[in-house]
Scaffold this motif. Structure first.
Motif, PDB file in Angstrom:
ATOM      1  N   ILE A 231      22.757  19.929   4.134  1.00 14.01           N
ATOM      2  CA  ILE A 231      22.624  20.229   2.706  1.00 14.01           C
ATOM      3  C   ILE A 231      21.553  21.291   2.482  1.00 14.01           C
ATOM      4  N   LYS A 232      20.448  21.172   3.176  1.00 11.69           N
ATOM      5  CA  LYS A 232      19.382  22.159   3.017  1.00 11.69           C
ATOM      6  C   LYS A 232      19.858  23.555   3.429  1.00 11.69           C
ATOM      7  N   GLU A 233      20.545  23.632   4.562  1.00  7.90           N
ATOM      8  CA  GLU A 233      21.047  24.924   5.038  1.00  7.90           C
ATOM      9  C   GLU A 233      22.055  25.523   4.068  1.00  7.90           C
ATOM     10  N   GLN A 234      22.937  24.680   3.525  1.00 11.35           N
ATOM     11  CA  GLN A 234      23.953  25.171   2.599  1.00 11.35           C
ATOM     12  C   GLN A 234      23.328  25.616   1.277  1.00 11.35           C
ATOM     13  N   MET A 235      22.330  24.897   0.807  1.00  3.03           N
ATOM     14  CA  MET A 235      21.665  25.276  -0.434  1.00  3.03           C
ATOM     15  C   MET A 235      21.000  26.644  -0.283  1.00  3.03           C
ATOM     16  N   GLN A 236      20.408  26.876   0.890  1.00  3.58           N
ATOM     17  CA  GLN A 236      19.820  28.193   1.162  1.00  3.58           C
ATOM     18  C   GLN A 236      20.908  29.260   1.227  1.00  3.58           C
ATOM     19  N   ARG A 237      22.023  28.923   1.858  1.00  2.00           N
ATOM     20  CA  ARG A 237      23.118  29.889   2.012  1.00  2.00           C
ATOM     21  C   ARG A 237      23.725  30.264   0.664  1.00  2.00           C
ATOM     22  N   PHE A 238      23.802  29.274  -0.240  1.00  6.94           N
ATOM     23  CA  PHE A 238      24.389  29.544  -1.556  1.00  6.94           C
ATOM     24  C   PHE A 238      23.456  30.326  -2.471  1.00  6.94           C
ATOM     25  N   GLY A 239      22.179  30.479  -2.072  1.00  9.07           N
ATOM     26  CA  GLY A 239      21.311  31.402  -2.798  1.00  9.07           C
ATOM     27  C   GLY A 239      20.172  30.806  -3.603  1.00  9.07           C
ATOM     28  N   ALA A 240      19.818  29.523  -3.383  1.00  9.48           N
ATOM     29  CA  ALA A 240      18.646  28.967  -4.062  1.00  9.48           C
ATOM     30  C   ALA A 240      17.396  29.729  -3.610  1.00  9.48           C
ATOM     31  N   ASN A 241      16.481  29.973  -4.543  1.00 13.33           N
ATOM     32  CA  ASN A 241      15.287  30.765  -4.221  1.00 13.33           C
ATOM     33  C   ASN A 241      14.337  30.028  -3.286  1.00 13.33           C
ATOM     34  N   GLY A 242      14.191  28.731  -3.466  1.00 13.66           N
ATOM     35  CA  GLY A 242      13.354  27.909  -2.605  1.00 13.66           C
ATOM     36  C   GLY A 242      14.000  26.556  -2.425  1.00 13.66           C
ATOM     37  N   VAL A 243      13.977  26.017  -1.208  1.00 10.08           N
ATOM     38  CA  VAL A 243      14.686  24.757  -0.911  1.00 10.08           C
ATOM     39  C   VAL A 243      13.747  23.829  -0.135  1.00 10.08           C
ATOM     40  N   LEU A 244      13.743  22.552  -0.513  1.00 13.98           N
ATOM     41  CA  LEU A 244      12.894  21.579   0.151  1.00 13.98           C
ATOM     42  C   LEU A 244      13.462  20.177  -0.039  1.00 13.98           C
ATOM     43  N   MET A 245      13.213  19.304   0.917  1.00 10.77           N
ATOM     44  CA  MET A 245      13.511  17.886   0.750  1.00 10.77           C
ATOM     45  C   MET A 245      12.408  17.259  -0.098  1.00 10.77           C
ATOM     46  N   SER A 246      12.761  16.354  -0.995  1.00 10.36           N
ATOM     47  CA  SER A 246      11.772  15.682  -1.836  1.00 10.36           C
ATOM     48  C   SER A 246      11.353  14.351  -1.220  1.00 10.36           C
ATOM     49  N   GLY A 247      10.051  14.091  -1.186  1.00 10.08           N
ATOM     50  CA  GLY A 247       9.537  12.827  -0.668  1.00 10.08           C
ATOM     51  C   GLY A 247       9.996  12.587   0.763  1.00 10.08           C
ATOM     52  N   SER A 248      10.409  11.347   1.028  1.00  7.21           N
ATOM     53  CA  SER A 248      10.933  11.016   2.355  1.00  7.21           C
ATOM     54  C   SER A 248      12.429  11.276   2.445  1.00  7.21           C
ATOM     55  N   GLY A 249      13.013  11.850   1.374  1.00  2.00           N
ATOM     56  CA  GLY A 249      14.422  12.178   1.351  1.00  2.00           C
ATOM     57  C   GLY A 249      15.254  10.985   0.925  1.00  2.00           C
ATOM     58  N   PRO A 250      16.592  11.147   1.002  1.00  2.00           N
ATOM     59  CA  PRO A 250      17.301  12.287   1.574  1.00  2.00           C
ATOM     60  C   PRO A 250      17.610  13.413   0.584  1.00  2.00           C
ATOM     61  N   THR A 251      17.151  13.303  -0.684  1.00  2.00           N
ATOM     62  CA  THR A 251      17.491  14.331  -1.669  1.00  2.00           C
ATOM     63  C   THR A 251      16.834  15.656  -1.312  1.00  2.00           C
ATOM     64  N   VAL A 252      17.612  16.724  -1.407  1.00  4.52           N
ATOM     65  CA  VAL A 252      17.130  18.090  -1.228  1.00  4.52           C
ATOM     66  C   VAL A 252      17.188  18.770  -2.588  1.00  4.52           C
ATOM     67  N   PHE A 253      16.160  19.552  -2.908  1.00  5.50           N
ATOM     68  CA  PHE A 253      16.203  20.297  -4.172  1.00  5.50           C
ATOM     69  C   PHE A 253      16.093  21.788  -3.915  1.00  5.50           C
ATOM     70  N   GLY A 254      16.677  22.546  -4.831  1.00  2.74           N
ATOM     71  CA  GLY A 254      16.581  23.999  -4.794  1.00  2.74           C
ATOM     72  C   GLY A 254      16.047  24.503  -6.122  1.00  2.74           C
ATOM     73  N   LEU A 255      15.141  25.467  -6.080  1.00  2.00           N
ATOM     74  CA  LEU A 255      14.609  26.091  -7.291  1.00  2.00           C
ATOM     75  C   LEU A 255      15.355  27.398  -7.543  1.00  2.00           C
TER      76      LEU A 255
END
Length: 284
Positions: A231-255
């Motif tokens: 998910i993190k790799e795909q979010m970066q590929r789709f063009g999010a400016n910044g990507v990170l997992m929140s807390g201990s996960g598993p949610t990933v967020f993109g800014l």
């Protein structure tokens, strides 16, 4: 007497574990901020003296394991409250997702019952009580954006980041925070630059914020759960400016700042991930 309180989710813009403490917790430095994905807590004061919890999602515990229940029980015991309360939690925040849903429910319950039971407690007093329930509860009492240290209960308010969209994507699994911390090797990780993130937020420099996103728990969770890495790799590929997992996960967020890019990232993720949300930062 009734009242309703919103319980917003949080994301970690930065999460660093400094060392293992003697009490078993880790000494942390975290920059957290709230987003406008929220549970709703409906509180009704009762005369029977009992605490009753109902949750819209059947798999969330409604007994003493529920942090909202623990918040009500703590207030009742500490302030000798004779009344009871019926708590109904409408879940919107995914469970065991690294978004502090349970902690936010507890914080909202503390604030709501402070009003409902006319306890007259300050926000600082509620935050101190929250630390007895869980490490993130103190932050959730205040909301906004803050640096959290200690085991997460020492809160210092900082500026809000500049306005942007936040895309949240959660794979269909839960992650145990305790298990992730247990596997973390603090002497073998690249630590976050917390001061750089604070300065980037102070300067309202969106690009610098994205460049300094860092979460040391990613090293553990991404190895344990390849879906999170994907998910993190795909979010970066789709063009999010910044990507990170929140807390201990598993949610990933993109800014994301531009709405056109927001739609591209959101729609791309919806192709293979069910729990995807497009929300805004809550600016204090």
């Amino acid at each position: 007497m009734k009242c309703s309180v919103k319980a917003p989710a949080k994301i970690n813009l930065s999460l660093d574990a400094i060392r293992k403490r003697e009490d078993g917790y880790h000494e942390v430095e975290m920059i957290m901020t709230t987003v406008d994905l929220a549970d709703r807590i409906d509180l009704t004061s009762t005369e029977d003296g009992k605490i009753n919890v109902e949750v819209s999602e059947g798999f969330v515990p409604s007994d003493q394991r529920n942090l909202a229940y623990q918040a009500a029980a703590l207030l009742k015991e500490k302030y000798q409250v004779k009344q009871g309360v019926s708590i109904y939690i409408t879940k919107r925040i995914p469970v065991a997702a690294g978004l502090a849903g349970g902690s936010s429910d507890a914080a909202a319950t503390l604030k709501g019952l402070n009003t409902l039971w006319s306890l007259g407690l300050s926000m600082d007093e509620l935050a101190t009580l929250g630390a007895e329930i869980g490490s993130d509860v103190s932050f959730c009492v205040y909301g906004g954006t803050a640096l959290a240290t200690g085991r997460g209960e020492i809160i210092k308010h900082i500026d809000s980041p500049p306005p942007c969209w936040v895309i949240l994507a959660k794979p269909p699994m839960g992650v145990s925070t305790a298990d992730v911390y247990k596997r973390l090797k603090v002497d073998q990780i690249e630590h976050a630059n917390t001061e750089k993130m604070i300065e980037a937020i102070k300067q309202q420099d969106f690009n610098a914020i994205c460049a300094n996103l860092h979460n040391v728990l990613e090293t553990v969770t991404l190895d344990l759960h390849p879906d999170v890495r994907h998910i993190k790799e795909q979010m970066q590929r789709f063009g999010a400016n910044g990507v990170l997992m929140s807390g201990s996960g598993p949610t990933v967020f993109g800014l994301v700042q531009k709405q056109s890019r927001l739609h591209r990232v959101y729609n791309g993720l919806r192709g293979f991930c069910t729990d995807v949300y497009a929300v805004r930062l809550i600016r204090s």
